[in-house]
Design a protein around this motif. Structure first.
Motif, PDB file in Angstrom:
ATOM      1  N   LEU A 131      37.071  30.996  39.563  1.00  0.00           N
ATOM      2  CA  LEU A 131      36.557  32.323  39.139  1.00  0.00           C
ATOM      3  C   LEU A 131      36.234  33.223  40.142  1.00  0.00           C
ATOM      4  CD1 LEU A 131      35.101  33.659  36.498  1.00  0.00           C
ATOM      5  CD2 LEU A 131      33.068  32.488  37.186  1.00  0.00           C
ATOM      6  N   GLN A 132      37.173  34.418  39.815  1.00  0.00           N
ATOM      7  CA  GLN A 132      36.685  35.385  40.914  1.00  0.00           C
ATOM      8  C   GLN A 132      35.996  36.458  40.391  1.00  0.00           C
ATOM      9  OE1 GLN A 132      40.367  37.860  42.175  1.00  0.00           O
ATOM     10  NE2 GLN A 132      40.101  37.165  43.817  1.00  0.00           N
ATOM     11  N   PRO A 160      55.231  28.921  41.482  1.00  0.00           N
ATOM     12  CA  PRO A 160      54.379  28.119  41.002  1.00  0.00           C
ATOM     13  C   PRO A 160      52.680  28.129  41.373  1.00  0.00           C
ATOM     14  CG  PRO A 160      56.220  27.072  41.487  1.00  0.00           C
ATOM     15  CD  PRO A 160      56.342  28.404  41.942  1.00  0.00           C
ATOM     16  N   GLN A 161      52.564  28.836  42.620  1.00  0.00           N
ATOM     17  CA  GLN A 161      51.375  28.611  43.326  1.00  0.00           C
ATOM     18  C   GLN A 161      50.556  30.224  42.671  1.00  0.00           C
ATOM     19  OE1 GLN A 161      50.235  26.129  44.370  1.00  0.00           O
ATOM     20  NE2 GLN A 161      52.038  25.110  43.688  1.00  0.00           N
ATOM     21  N   LEU A 162      51.184  31.025  42.058  1.00  0.00           N
ATOM     22  CA  LEU A 162      50.613  32.255  41.944  1.00  0.00           C
ATOM     23  C   LEU A 162      49.218  32.142  41.224  1.00  0.00           C
ATOM     24  CD1 LEU A 162      53.322  34.521  40.439  1.00  0.00           C
ATOM     25  CD2 LEU A 162      52.425  34.589  42.630  1.00  0.00           C
ATOM     26  N   MET A 163      48.315  32.970  41.864  1.00  0.00           N
ATOM     27  CA  MET A 163      46.742  32.731  41.745  1.00  0.00           C
ATOM     28  C   MET A 163      46.530  32.879  40.094  1.00  0.00           C
ATOM     29  SD  MET A 163      45.271  36.316  43.047  1.00  0.00           S
ATOM     30  CE  MET A 163      46.074  36.430  44.638  1.00  0.00           C
ATOM     31  N   CYS A 164      47.398  33.858  39.485  1.00  0.00           N
ATOM     32  CA  CYS A 164      47.232  34.136  38.060  1.00  0.00           C
ATOM     33  C   CYS A 164      47.392  32.992  37.128  1.00  0.00           C
ATOM     34  CB  CYS A 164      48.020  35.380  37.484  1.00  0.00           C
ATOM     35  SG  CYS A 164      49.890  35.086  37.777  1.00  0.00           S
ATOM     36  N   ARG A 171      34.890  42.739  32.493  1.00  0.00           N
ATOM     37  CA  ARG A 171      36.124  42.835  31.938  1.00  0.00           C
ATOM     38  C   ARG A 171      37.013  41.727  32.755  1.00  0.00           C
ATOM     39  NH1 ARG A 171      39.055  48.038  32.221  1.00  0.00           N
ATOM     40  NH2 ARG A 171      37.990  48.305  34.050  1.00  0.00           N
ATOM     41  N   LEU A 172      38.108  40.922  31.891  1.00  0.00           N
ATOM     42  CA  LEU A 172      38.633  39.839  32.503  1.00  0.00           C
ATOM     43  C   LEU A 172      40.124  40.176  32.685  1.00  0.00           C
ATOM     44  CD1 LEU A 172      37.586  37.074  29.808  1.00  0.00           C
ATOM     45  CD2 LEU A 172      36.326  37.846  32.098  1.00  0.00           C
ATOM     46  N   PHE A 173      40.551  39.686  33.872  1.00  0.00           N
ATOM     47  CA  PHE A 173      41.951  40.068  34.169  1.00  0.00           C
ATOM     48  C   PHE A 173      42.601  38.444  34.762  1.00  0.00           C
ATOM     49  CE2 PHE A 173      39.589  43.748  34.599  1.00  0.00           C
ATOM     50  CZ  PHE A 173      40.141  44.804  34.140  1.00  0.00           C
ATOM     51  N   ASP A 174      43.802  38.583  34.978  1.00  0.00           N
ATOM     52  CA  ASP A 174      44.660  37.396  35.665  1.00  0.00           C
ATOM     53  C   ASP A 174      44.314  37.520  37.079  1.00  0.00           C
ATOM     54  OD1 ASP A 174      46.105  36.100  33.512  1.00  0.00           O
ATOM     55  OD2 ASP A 174      47.127  38.021  33.412  1.00  0.00           O
ATOM     56  N   CYS A 175      43.906  38.217  37.798  1.00  0.00           N
ATOM     57  CA  CYS A 175      43.885  38.319  39.239  1.00  0.00           C
ATOM     58  C   CYS A 175      43.077  39.861  39.695  1.00  0.00           C
ATOM     59  CB  CYS A 175      45.017  38.263  40.093  1.00  0.00           C
ATOM     60  SG  CYS A 175      46.381  39.547  39.897  1.00  0.00           S
ATOM     61  N   ASP A 176      42.719  40.012  40.714  1.00  0.00           N
ATOM     62  CA  ASP A 176      42.236  41.050  41.469  1.00  0.00           C
ATOM     63  C   ASP A 176      43.113  42.546  41.332  1.00  0.00           C
ATOM     64  OD1 ASP A 176      39.857  42.270  42.711  1.00  0.00           O
ATOM     65  OD2 ASP A 176      41.125  42.684  44.349  1.00  0.00           O
ATOM     66  N   PHE A 177      44.433  42.052  41.811  1.00  0.00           N
ATOM     67  CA  PHE A 177      45.288  43.036  41.523  1.00  0.00           C
ATOM     68  C   PHE A 177      45.717  43.664  40.188  1.00  0.00           C
ATOM     69  CE2 PHE A 177      46.663  40.550  45.378  1.00  0.00           C
ATOM     70  CZ  PHE A 177      46.503  41.372  46.322  1.00  0.00           C
ATOM     71  N   ASN A 178      45.688  42.827  39.286  1.00  0.00           N
ATOM     72  CA  ASN A 178      45.720  43.270  38.000  1.00  0.00           C
ATOM     73  C   ASN A 178      44.777  44.076  37.530  1.00  0.00           C
ATOM     74  OD1 ASN A 178      48.296  42.054  37.796  1.00  0.00           O
ATOM     75  ND2 ASN A 178      47.868  40.627  35.981  1.00  0.00           N
ATOM     76  N   GLN A 179      43.602  43.558  38.004  1.00  0.00           N
ATOM     77  CA  GLN A 179      42.351  44.247  37.807  1.00  0.00           C
ATOM     78  C   GLN A 179      42.386  45.935  38.110  1.00  0.00           C
ATOM     79  OE1 GLN A 179      37.611  44.073  39.346  1.00  0.00           O
ATOM     80  NE2 GLN A 179      38.563  42.233  38.897  1.00  0.00           N
ATOM     81  N   GLN A 180      43.083  46.100  39.161  1.00  0.00           N
ATOM     82  CA  GLN A 180      43.137  47.458  39.687  1.00  0.00           C
ATOM     83  C   GLN A 180      44.215  48.126  39.147  1.00  0.00           C
ATOM     84  OE1 GLN A 180      40.549  48.065  41.160  1.00  0.00           O
ATOM     85  NE2 GLN A 180      39.867  45.806  41.458  1.00  0.00           N
ATOM     86  N   LEU A 181      44.973  47.485  38.380  1.00  0.00           N
ATOM     87  CA  LEU A 181      46.262  47.946  37.426  1.00  0.00           C
ATOM     88  C   LEU A 181      45.716  48.162  36.323  1.00  0.00           C
ATOM     89  CD1 LEU A 181      49.256  45.951  38.860  1.00  0.00           C
ATOM     90  CD2 LEU A 181      48.843  48.543  39.369  1.00  0.00           C
ATOM     91  N   ASP A 182      44.457  47.826  35.709  1.00  0.00           N
ATOM     92  CA  ASP A 182      43.993  47.829  34.384  1.00  0.00           C
ATOM     93  C   ASP A 182      44.805  47.085  33.476  1.00  0.00           C
ATOM     94  OD1 ASP A 182      41.787  48.387  32.743  1.00  0.00           O
ATOM     95  OD2 ASP A 182      42.923  50.390  32.069  1.00  0.00           O
ATOM     96  N   VAL A 196      40.591  33.545  36.908  1.00  0.00           N
ATOM     97  CA  VAL A 196      40.220  34.683  35.719  1.00  0.00           C
ATOM     98  C   VAL A 196      39.391  35.333  36.802  1.00  0.00           C
ATOM     99  CG1 VAL A 196      38.607  35.178  34.174  1.00  0.00           C
ATOM    100  CG2 VAL A 196      40.235  33.196  33.730  1.00  0.00           C
ATOM    101  N   SER A 197      39.803  36.654  36.963  1.00  0.00           N
ATOM    102  CA  SER A 197      39.195  37.672  37.636  1.00  0.00           C
ATOM    103  C   SER A 197      38.311  38.331  36.802  1.00  0.00           C
ATOM    104  CB  SER A 197      40.218  38.599  38.198  1.00  0.00           C
ATOM    105  OG  SER A 197      39.406  39.508  39.208  1.00  0.00           O
ATOM    106  N   VAL A 198      37.035  38.613  37.116  1.00  0.00           N
ATOM    107  CA  VAL A 198      36.084  39.434  36.227  1.00  0.00           C
ATOM    108  C   VAL A 198      35.611  40.717  37.072  1.00  0.00           C
ATOM    109  CG1 VAL A 198      33.759  39.385  35.196  1.00  0.00           C
ATOM    110  CG2 VAL A 198      34.950  37.294  35.466  1.00  0.00           C
ATOM    111  N   SER A 199      35.893  41.673  36.463  1.00  0.00           N
ATOM    112  CA  SER A 199      35.181  43.148  37.123  1.00  0.00           C
ATOM    113  C   SER A 199      33.832  43.276  37.062  1.00  0.00           C
ATOM    114  CB  SER A 199      36.189  44.391  36.399  1.00  0.00           C
ATOM    115  OG  SER A 199      35.631  44.539  35.191  1.00  0.00           O
ATOM    116  N   TRP A 200      33.459  44.331  37.910  1.00  0.00           N
ATOM    117  CA  TRP A 200      31.930  44.355  37.778  1.00  0.00           C
ATOM    118  C   TRP A 200      31.194  44.613  36.908  1.00  0.00           C
ATOM    119  CZ3 TRP A 200      29.895  49.174  36.369  1.00  0.00           C
ATOM    120  CH2 TRP A 200      30.848  50.271  36.254  1.00  0.00           C
TER     121      TRP A 200
END
Length: 468
Positions: A176-177, A401-405, A416-427, A409-413
């Motif tokens: 849980l990120q 196979p080792q991709l973090m996504c 909202r929920l995303f696959d990872c922190d990078f996807n979070q910044q890409l919305d 689960v990445s939670v923004s401030w």
């Protein structure tokens, strides 16, 4: 709680009592300091060194008044911390440690000044204010897609098909990120989050508590990964760590640390706090030379980073058999890829040990994603197509196979929920199976049929992985 009224260049007025701390913008004078009073003698003047745009943190110092016990300047006033009122008694600062080194002034004023003088920073801020971050994110996505198309390079899903790799499928979440805020004392040129002292966004208590409840409800989650911004400067950081450790003694807790935060006024006990709660520190140090670090992260950052590492070593981090893990992170300073970790780690260990007597556990080599601030830099330099080609040509199917996504689960401030922190910044939001069905089909068919993660018209509202 005591609240002091402080004003710039004026005498210290009397202390008032209040249970409802007010928050004012930076332009108002005088202002109310949240839940604290500055430990200075009666009629002393104070100066404002820096402030948080959120109104929640005020970093204040007294040029002519030091603590009588440790001989340092009075340090930060922070919310929800008790200070003894020294208006009628000799000034002694909060958390006085006689053996502590002299406290450095905050890095924030210098960062703000550098941002103010940087025309490119100001142009980006003006564009965000005029058109909104979402519009800029869409334009950035178009630039990446055009770069790929112009070079005849495939999208991500096409590249997976060429390598005979099935669409990415979710596994049970083990990490849980939490990106708990964008406020930071630095403004690094490569930052994919666009953090700075000018970003007031922070996770609120309600969202924090909801995330803590997830740790209780789902024992598959074995790692809490806390990032930002500078997560340690967020108002609920210590509460989050304390509660997570209390609720889940077996949990691995990671703090993504920029190191300079350890030298910020008011953070003198941060190394002890992290050690007490057995937090693994993953710290940014893009090089072991001063010039390379400060070109990427700003003037004065290298020396503060070294001091931060020495403070962590002093409480046991990076030491054999201490159980306190200190990992460093390297990232390139331009449009090129990181060297192999196996080659760079020995050089880091040798240089830091010989020159600064610093120890750490492992070095992690990461490549910069062409997102936000780093993407802006590449576009200005005309190097975005070149960098996109480097990334595509360096694609390694063995890493998929080792991709973090798969397991993150990445939670923004803002929750909202995303696959990872990078996807979070890409919305690129996570799309559940229910969401996929509501669009007329399953999430599996919706995801796997797409050519790439991004469309020319902007980010699609889903992440990389297929949800069953």
């Amino acid at each position: 709680m005591q609240l002091g009224m402080l004003s710039t260049g004026e005498q210290q007025p009397h202390v008032t009592q209040s249970r409802q701390p007010k928050q004012y913008c930076s332009q108002q004078r005088p202002f109310m300091v949240p839940l604290a009073v500055l430990p200075v003698q009666r009629n002393r003047t104070v100066s404002i060194s820096a402030y948080s745009p959120s109104g929640r943190y005020y970093i204040i110092y007294t040029p002519s008044q030091t603590c009588l016990r440790c001989k340092r300047h009075a340090i930060r006033i922070a919310p929800y911390q008790t200070w003894s009122c020294c208006l009628l008694s000799p000034p002694v600062c909060y958390r006085c440690h006689a053996a502590a080194p002299p406290a450095a002034e905050s890095l924030i004023p210098e960062t703000l000044e550098r941002m103010q003088q940087d025309a490119e920073f100001q142009a980006t801020l003006a564009a965000v204010q005029a058109r909104g971050q979402a519009a800029l994110t869409r334009e950035e996505a178009k630039a990446r897609r055009r770069s790929l198309a112009g070079l005849g390079l495939p999208g991500f899903h096409s590249r997976l098909q060429q390598a005979d790799i099935a669409p990415l499928r979710r596994q049970p979440c083990s990490t849980l990120q939490l990106n708990i805020g964008l406020y930071c004392n630095q403004a690094c040129s490569h930052c994919h989050v666009e953090s700075s002292p000018a970003r007031p966004e922070m996770m609120d208590r309600e969202t924090t508590d909801r995330c803590l409840q997830l740790l209780v409800d789902d024992r598959n989650v074995t790692c809490l990964d806390i990032t930002g911004g500078a997560p340690e400067l967020m108002i609920h950081f210590r509460y989050l760590v304390e509660q997570a450790r209390s609720l889940r003694p077996d949990l691995q807790i990671i703090d993504r640390c920029n190191l300079t935060v350890l030298c910020e006024p008011g953070q003198e006990d941060l190394p002890q706090f992290l050690a007490q709660h057995k937090v693994r520190v993953v710290a940014s140090l893009p090089c072991y030379s001063q010039d390379n670090v400060e070109q990427q992260r700003g003037r004065g950052v290298f020396q503060r980073s070294i001091e931060g590492l020495q403070m962590l070593n002093a409480v046991g981090y990076g030491k054999p058999d201490s159980g306190l893990i200190l990992d460093l992170v390297y990232n390139p300073g331009g449009a090129f890829l990181a060297p192999p970790q196996s080659k760079l780690q020995p050089a880091y260990k040798q240089e830091l040990q010989q020159n600064y007597n610093i120890e750490f556990n492992s070095l992690l080599c990461l490549n910069n994603m062409p997102i936000k601030r780093f993407a802006d830099q590449l576009i200005r330099q005309g190097k975005l197509p070149e960098y996109m080609q480097i990334l595509v040509e360096a694609f390694n199917p063995a890493t998929v196979p080792q991709l973090m996504c798969h397991q993150t689960v990445s939670v923004s401030w803002d929750g909202r929920l995303f696959d990872c922190d990078f996807n979070q910044q890409l919305d690129l939001l996570i799309m559940t199976a229910a969401a996929g069905s509501s669009n007329g089909g399953s999430s599996s068919s919706s995801s796997s049929s797409s050519e790439g993660v991004e469309s020319v018209d902007g980010p699609q509202k889903r992440g990389l992985t297929v949800w069953e």
